[in-house]
Design a protein around this motif. Structure first.
Motif, PDB file in Angstrom:
ATOM      1  N   LEU A 133       0.831  -1.208   0.000  1.00  0.00           N
ATOM      2  CA  LEU A 133       0.000   0.000   0.000  1.00  0.00           C
ATOM      3  C   LEU A 133       0.865   1.257   0.000  1.00  0.00           C
ATOM      4  CD1 LEU A 133      -3.155   0.566   2.144  1.00  0.00           C
ATOM      5  CD2 LEU A 133      -1.348   2.284   2.159  1.00  0.00           C
ATOM      6  N   GLU A 134       1.904   1.274   0.809  1.00  0.00           N
ATOM      7  CA  GLU A 134       2.774   2.446   0.879  1.00  0.00           C
ATOM      8  C   GLU A 134       3.480   2.681  -0.454  1.00  0.00           C
ATOM      9  OE1 GLU A 134       5.107   1.441   4.279  1.00  0.00           O
ATOM     10  OE2 GLU A 134       3.432   1.790   5.683  1.00  0.00           O
ATOM     11  N   HIS A 135       3.843   1.596  -1.144  1.00  0.00           N
ATOM     12  CA  HIS A 135       4.457   1.755  -2.464  1.00  0.00           C
ATOM     13  C   HIS A 135       3.442   2.285  -3.466  1.00  0.00           C
ATOM     14  CE1 HIS A 135       7.381   1.109  -5.622  1.00  0.00           C
ATOM     15  NE2 HIS A 135       6.459   0.465  -6.331  1.00  0.00           N
ATOM     16  N   ALA A 136       2.218   1.814  -3.370  1.00  0.00           N
ATOM     17  CA  ALA A 136       1.170   2.278  -4.288  1.00  0.00           C
ATOM     18  C   ALA A 136       0.904   3.772  -4.112  1.00  0.00           C
ATOM     19  CB  ALA A 136      -0.109   1.472  -4.071  1.00  0.00           C
ATOM     20  N   THR A 137       0.876   4.239  -2.869  1.00  0.00           N
ATOM     21  CA  THR A 137       0.655   5.671  -2.646  1.00  0.00           C
ATOM     22  C   THR A 137       1.840   6.494  -3.154  1.00  0.00           C
ATOM     23  OG1 THR A 137       1.534   5.501  -0.383  1.00  0.00           O
ATOM     24  CG2 THR A 137      -0.846   5.279  -0.661  1.00  0.00           C
ATOM     25  N   LYS A 138       3.031   5.921  -3.090  1.00  0.00           N
ATOM     26  CA  LYS A 138       4.206   6.600  -3.649  1.00  0.00           C
ATOM     27  C   LYS A 138       4.068   6.733  -5.167  1.00  0.00           C
ATOM     28  CE  LYS A 138       9.247   6.121  -4.072  1.00  0.00           C
ATOM     29  NZ  LYS A 138      10.410   5.246  -3.787  1.00  0.00           N
ATOM     30  N   LEU A 139       3.599   5.674  -5.820  1.00  0.00           N
ATOM     31  CA  LEU A 139       3.379   5.731  -7.270  1.00  0.00           C
ATOM     32  C   LEU A 139       2.326   6.777  -7.623  1.00  0.00           C
ATOM     33  CD1 LEU A 139       3.395   1.925  -8.194  1.00  0.00           C
ATOM     34  CD2 LEU A 139       5.213   3.607  -8.635  1.00  0.00           C
ATOM     35  N   GLU A 140       1.306   6.858  -6.799  1.00  0.00           N
ATOM     36  CA  GLU A 140       0.257   7.861  -7.016  1.00  0.00           C
ATOM     37  C   GLU A 140       0.855   9.262  -7.012  1.00  0.00           C
ATOM     38  OE1 GLU A 140      -2.994  10.270  -4.391  1.00  0.00           O
ATOM     39  OE2 GLU A 140      -1.681   8.739  -3.525  1.00  0.00           O
ATOM     40  N   GLN A 141       1.687   9.535  -6.014  1.00  0.00           N
ATOM     41  CA  GLN A 141       2.263  10.873  -5.871  1.00  0.00           C
ATOM     42  C   GLN A 141       3.256  11.175  -6.993  1.00  0.00           C
ATOM     43  OE1 GLN A 141       3.835  10.482  -1.933  1.00  0.00           O
ATOM     44  NE2 GLN A 141       1.799  10.406  -0.981  1.00  0.00           N
ATOM     45  N   GLU A 142       4.048  10.179  -7.380  1.00  0.00           N
ATOM     46  CA  GLU A 142       5.067  10.394  -8.407  1.00  0.00           C
ATOM     47  C   GLU A 142       4.469  10.576  -9.797  1.00  0.00           C
ATOM     48  OE1 GLU A 142       8.718   7.817  -6.359  1.00  0.00           O
ATOM     49  OE2 GLU A 142       7.588   6.983  -8.055  1.00  0.00           O
ATOM     50  N   ASN A 143       3.355   9.895 -10.062  1.00  0.00           N
ATOM     51  CA  ASN A 143       2.809   9.862 -11.426  1.00  0.00           C
ATOM     52  C   ASN A 143       1.505  10.629 -11.613  1.00  0.00           C
ATOM     53  OD1 ASN A 143       4.679   7.774 -12.812  1.00  0.00           O
ATOM     54  ND2 ASN A 143       4.058   6.737 -10.910  1.00  0.00           N
ATOM     55  N   GLY A 144       0.927  11.097 -10.516  1.00  0.00           N
ATOM     56  CA  GLY A 144      -0.339  11.806 -10.631  1.00  0.00           C
ATOM     57  C   GLY A 144      -1.512  10.891 -10.933  1.00  0.00           C
ATOM     58  N   TRP A 145      -1.386   9.609 -10.608  1.00  0.00           N
ATOM     59  CA  TRP A 145      -2.477   8.664 -10.828  1.00  0.00           C
ATOM     60  C   TRP A 145      -3.534   8.836  -9.745  1.00  0.00           C
ATOM     61  CZ3 TRP A 145       1.364   3.996 -11.358  1.00  0.00           C
ATOM     62  CH2 TRP A 145       2.035   4.089 -12.592  1.00  0.00           C
ATOM     63  N   HIS A 146      -4.714   8.263  -9.999  1.00  0.00           N
ATOM     64  CA  HIS A 146      -5.788   8.321  -9.016  1.00  0.00           C
ATOM     65  C   HIS A 146      -5.655   7.149  -8.048  1.00  0.00           C
ATOM     66  CE1 HIS A 146      -9.855   9.182  -7.474  1.00  0.00           C
ATOM     67  NE2 HIS A 146      -9.954   7.862  -7.361  1.00  0.00           N
ATOM     68  N   TRP A 147      -5.636   7.473  -6.759  1.00  0.00           N
ATOM     69  CA  TRP A 147      -5.485   6.457  -5.724  1.00  0.00           C
ATOM     70  C   TRP A 147      -6.849   5.882  -5.343  1.00  0.00           C
ATOM     71  CZ3 TRP A 147      -3.006   2.971  -3.205  1.00  0.00           C
ATOM     72  CH2 TRP A 147      -3.379   2.601  -1.907  1.00  0.00           C
ATOM     73  N   VAL A 148      -6.969   4.544  -5.350  1.00  0.00           N
ATOM     74  CA  VAL A 148      -8.185   3.873  -4.889  1.00  0.00           C
ATOM     75  C   VAL A 148      -7.869   3.211  -3.544  1.00  0.00           C
ATOM     76  CG1 VAL A 148      -9.980   2.179  -5.385  1.00  0.00           C
ATOM     77  CG2 VAL A 148      -8.877   3.416  -7.267  1.00  0.00           C
ATOM     78  N   PRO A 149      -8.450   3.694  -2.467  1.00  0.00           N
ATOM     79  CA  PRO A 149      -8.159   3.116  -1.151  1.00  0.00           C
ATOM     80  C   PRO A 149      -8.837   1.766  -0.973  1.00  0.00           C
ATOM     81  CG  PRO A 149      -9.855   4.780  -0.945  1.00  0.00           C
ATOM     82  CD  PRO A 149      -9.414   4.808  -2.389  1.00  0.00           C
ATOM     83  N   SER A 150      -8.469   1.074   0.081  1.00  0.00           N
ATOM     84  CA  SER A 150      -9.099  -0.214   0.393  1.00  0.00           C
ATOM     85  C   SER A 150     -10.390  -0.040   1.172  1.00  0.00           C
ATOM     86  CB  SER A 150      -8.135  -1.086   1.207  1.00  0.00           C
ATOM     87  OG  SER A 150      -6.954  -1.325   0.470  1.00  0.00           O
TER      88      SER A 150
END
Length: 335
Positions: A133-150
């Protein structure tokens, strides 16, 4: 509703959306399980959904909202142990959105394959769900993707459609045993129970080897704790959300903890008594139901939340020698 839970009309509208993709799943009273438990046992079969788990409902509702409200979004990213990821992969792909899914290393081979076939770009990172999850949120911030929480109100609204089916069909349950991972399933069940004005007691069930949710409830705030279950990876929550904790504190009767041996026994019971395949997390509710006998009442229910267990894992569960935990459950069930 309390803590932002959806109301009945909102859940009914979500159900119409869900039914564009899948029919309602069945709920059955199983005579062999009932005999084992010494009570009338009803099972909601979310293992019969198109991805073999209840999570698909939340993904469909979330992605419908995202497509309508944020048409500029082209990529979503999320973290999962498998069923949430399958849900998001299916729903995002159908909406023309690219799904990037992060799983921990050593994740279920068959769940990983299923996510890829549903259109996910899969990334393996971290040793457990929280690290993924922490890696996914990092990808969100780096790439401007939309984060889908659990855990999200829209996900709760989606999975509440299963609760509406179940509690509309079987409204007079004494106790209802619901597995807790991040908490969307039990939140949806509480929302429907309250909206229908039912007296059913909702009992949350967690893995003893992933106690963060119970520790957080006891502390009154989020408590992070390692998750080390060998079989119930779908409820291996290391850090719950404060919203889910508040919903469960307000709406659940109590929380039970089951160990891995009890969960494996419940997987075998599902197979022998109903010929349904249950993954570890999917059998947690039944393990709690059986542990709680005869306290739970004469008419009880649980949710078989998913059947996505790897073939080699299930083979080992089926052939594992019956240990003290299974004997203990059987003795309680016969009592």
């Amino acid at each position: 509703m309390n803590h932002g839970l959806p109301g009945l009309e909102e859940i009914r509208q979500a159900a119409e959306l869900v039914y564009e993709t899948m029919p309602p799943t069945p709920q059955y009273k199983w005579p062999l399980l009932s005999a084992r438990a010494g009570a009338e046992v009803w099972v909601k079969h979310e293992n019969h959904s198109p991805v073999g788990a209840f999570k698909i409902r939340g993904g469909l509702v979330y992605m419908d909202w995202l497509k309508r409200s944020h048409p500029e979004v082209t990529t979503v990213v999320t973290a999962t142990r498998g069923n949430h990821g399958q849900s998001i992969a299916l729903a995002a792909t159908r909406s023309g959105i690219r799904p990037v899914i992060v799983v921990p290393r050593g994740n279920s081979i068959e769940k990983n394959r299923a996510m890829r076939e549903l259109g996910a770009e899969l990334i393996e990172e971290g040793d457990d769900f929280q690290a993924a999850l922490e890696h996914a949120t990092k990808l969100e911030q780096e790439n401007g993707w939309h984060w889908v929480p659990s855990y999200h109100p829209l996900l709760v609204t989606g999975v509440a459609t299963a609760a509406l089916e179940f509690l509309s069909a079987v409204p007079e349950l004494d106790n209802l045993y619901v597995p807790i991972g991040m908490g969307s399933g039990i939140s949806g069940m509480i929302a429907v129970r309250d909206a229908l004005g039912l007296k059913t007691r909702i009992v949350g069930v967690i893995s003893k080897h992933a106690p963060a949710f119970a520790l957080s409830l006891a502390a009154g705030s989020v408590v992070e704790h390692p998750a080390a279950t060998r079989i119930a990876d779908g409820v291996a929550c290391r850090k719950p959300t404060d919203t889910a904790i508040e919903v469960v504190r307000a709406g659940a009767d109590r929380i039970l903890q089951v160990d891995d041996d009890e969960v494996e026994a419940a997987m075998r019971f599902y197979f022998s008594d109903t010929h349904n395949l249950a993954e570890g997390a999917g059998a947690v509710g039944l393990a709690g139901l059986l542990q709680d006998r005869p306290r739970g009442g004469s008419r009880v229910g649980t949710v078989l939340g998913g059947g996505n267990v790897d073939s080699d894992v299930f083979a080992k569960v089926l052939h594992r020698a019956e240990g003290a935990a299974e004997s203990g459950i059987s003795a309680l069930a016969a009592g």
